[in-house]
Enzyme design. Structure first.
Site, mmCIF file in Angstrom:
data_model
loop_
_atom_site.group_PDB
_atom_site.id
_atom_site.type_symbol
_atom_site.label_atom_id
_atom_site.label_comp_id
_atom_site.label_asym_id
_atom_site.label_seq_id
_atom_site.Cartn_x
_atom_site.Cartn_y
_atom_site.Cartn_z
ATOM 1 C CB SER A 71 -0.923 0.011 1.216
ATOM 2 O OG SER A 71 -0.143 0.193 2.378
ATOM 3 C CE LYS A 72 -2.419 4.940 -2.937
ATOM 4 N NZ LYS A 72 -2.395 3.698 -3.709
ATOM 5 N NE ARG A 73 0.477 0.206 6.087
ATOM 6 C CZ ARG A 73 1.236 -0.847 6.411
ATOM 7 N NH1 ARG A 73 2.477 -0.656 6.768
ATOM 8 N NH2 ARG A 73 0.744 -2.057 6.364
ATOM 9 C CG HIS A 74 4.421 -1.074 2.075
ATOM 10 N ND1 HIS A 74 3.153 -1.572 1.931
ATOM 11 C CD2 HIS A 74 4.909 -1.597 3.217
ATOM 12 C CE1 HIS A 74 2.886 -2.382 2.943
ATOM 13 N NE2 HIS A 74 3.931 -2.405 3.739
ATOM 14 N N GLY A 75 5.734 3.316 0.482
ATOM 15 C CA GLY A 75 6.453 4.080 -0.524
ATOM 16 C C GLY A 75 5.709 3.943 -1.829
#
Length: 449
Positions: free
Chosen positions: A229-233
């Site tokens: 997801s987004k929070r992984h970059g």
RNA sequence: GCCGCCAUCGUCUAGGGGACUAGGACGCUGCCCUCUCACGGCGGAAACCGGGGUUCGAAUCCCCGUGGCGGUACCA
């Protein structure tokens, strides 16, 4: 072979979606190479009226084009087939295979509380409300190219809703009908659809059609093993593009993420991928998206580019021009477009000013004495060629009776403002005599501590 | 809870009963090259989730356990 990529336009093209598109594409193009007529169909699954927007569709098309995944048919809007879907729903209603019910999700839950959690919801025709398909007794078997047969007991399945109360068709109905109409032979998509497939099988059988072959791809995870997801970059294709990756490297990396053949090759061209790819050999377990390996792969592709080609792409990416000289001497030191400016920006913006440590260490009294000697030696050069600069600077350590590093590092810091840069001879030659001397003078004048 | 999928080095994978002292790649690491950083070259450490079976023989087959993931919408 006819395959399709059918994203729902609810956001940017997710990396997992891109991989699904790629696998479909490779399967089709590979089959075509082997002489089997094959098409790759692009269909936009936009029946979710809340979240589907034209901007999102545009983003997805952009991303696919950037990756070089061209389609033979489409993009086809699923909503444009609504009349056909409604016709099928009517037909199923008429034939008693489907029914209308006002039962809500809560009612379904209540039904299960009463009949046991492992008994699927079964309703009766109420003449109004959402339209559900009657689930017959028995079992449904999904034949999957990757994981073999999976059997689902029908008793566990709730009568699936195939259209809303207003008659608008839902995903499981629309997908099956569209795949039938488009004569899709292989459905290759994410494993999150595995439990939907039996419902679609029901539609196929209600319509008397032979289902296609299925391949459910394992999902992609982030470095921490959680769903990507987004929070992984970077989680979308556009983010990878913005981060300075080359599409050909992304393709190569994605192809190998969850698939590999007995050959140990890592760098594979599009052609080689098409020849070797076999959807049946895709791994069954989820893979983690790890940018480290992509960076390495991107560096490989970057270095394989001609200087002109790399310059061209870099100028497009940065919006600057006149980069060729700097590109030429930086190519072997960068892995992505984003590495370029931090390394070579000093050619254009002047020496870096944020590395006080480098100045303190190399522009001390000794360093400035060396710089003065370097300035004198370089000042008389004519022409100020790479060969002349190199010869001059290489002679200096012996003359001054110091180590090479004690000459080269002060010069580097004077020119670049930091201790990391392209080769120092090349850098000076590129800057030219005037600028080189100016920077050395400036360094002598404004020392470190 | 229920339904289902999955499980080899830190990561991506090869492996489909004996060819496994488990191969390759990234990363990590030692050496070489070297003006910094890289690139490149040569080495190294590093894995079959656990337990039962089946078999002369299991990383490979079966069962159980454990763990991870997906689904469980009038979303897709």
């Amino acid at each position: 072979m006819r395959v399709r990529f059918a994203p729902s336009p609810t956001g940017a093209l997710h990396i997992g979606g891109a991989r699904a598109a790629l696998y479909n594409h490779l399967a089709a193009r590979g089959a075509a190479r082997r002489g089997e007529p094959s098409q790759f169909v692009l269909r936009i699954e936009d029946t979710d009226r809340e979240r589907s927007t034209p901007e999102n569709v545009e983003q997805i098309l952009d991303a696919l084009q950037w990756l070089g995944l061209d389609w033979d048919e489409g993009p086809i809007s699923q909503v444009s087939h609504e009349a056909r879907h409604r016709e099928v729903v009517e037909d199923l209603l008429t034939r008693g295979l489907a029914y209308r019910t006002t039962a809500t999700a809560d009612d379904v839950r209540a039904y299960k509380d009463e009949h046991g959690a492992d008994k699927g919801f079964r309703g009766t025709d109420q003449g109004e409300g959402a339209i559900r398909l009657h689930v017959p007794e028995g079992e449904l078997v999904v034949h999957d190219l990757i994981r073999g047969d999976t059997t689902f007991q029908n008793v566990h399945m709730d009568d699936p809703v195939i259209a809303r109360a207003d008659g608008s068709p839902l995903y499981n109905l629309a997908v099956a009908v569209d795949d039938i109409d488009a004569e899709i032979t292989h459905v290759i998509h994410g494993e999150d659809h595995l439990s939907n497939t039996p419902k679609q099988l029901l539609v196929y059988s209600a319509l008397g059609k032979e289902p296609p072959l299925f391949a459910h791809l394992p999902l992609l995870h982030g470095p921490d093993g959680k769903k990507l997801s987004k929070r992984h970059g970077a989680a979308s294709v556009q983010e990878l593009r913005d981060a300075g990756y080359l599409p050909e490297a992304v393709i190569n990396y994605l192809a190998l993420l969850g698939w590999g053949d007995s050959d140990d090759e890592t760098i594979l061209s599009r052609e080689e991928l098409e020849e070797r790819f076999d959807v049946g050999k895709v791994t069954k377990h989820p893979a983690r998206f790890d940018e480290t390996k992509l960076r390495w792969l991107n560096g490989k592709y970057l270095r394989a580019l001609s200087v002109d080609e790399l310059t061209d792409r870099l100028e497009q990416h940065t919006g600057r021009t006149g980069l060729r000289g700097a590109v030429e001497i930086s190519q072997e030191k960068i892995s992505t477009f984003h590495d370029f400016w931090p390394l070579a920006g000093f050619f254009f913006d002047g020496p870096k000013t944020d590395d006080q440590k480098a100045r303190d260490q190399w522009l001390d009294d000794d360093g400035r004495k060396t710089l003065a000697a370097a300035r004198d030696a370089l000042g008389v050069l004519d022409p100020f060629s790479l060969e002349a600069v190199e010869q001059t600077l290489r002679e200096l350590p012996a003359t001054l009776e110091v180590k090479p590093k004690q000459v080269f590092q002060p010069v580097r810091v004077a020119l670049a403002g930091t201790t990391v840069s392209p080769g120092i001879f090349e850098s000076a030659a590129l800057l030219g005599k005037d600028e080189t001397l100016r920077r050395i003078d400036a360094a002598i004048a404004s020392p470190g501590t």
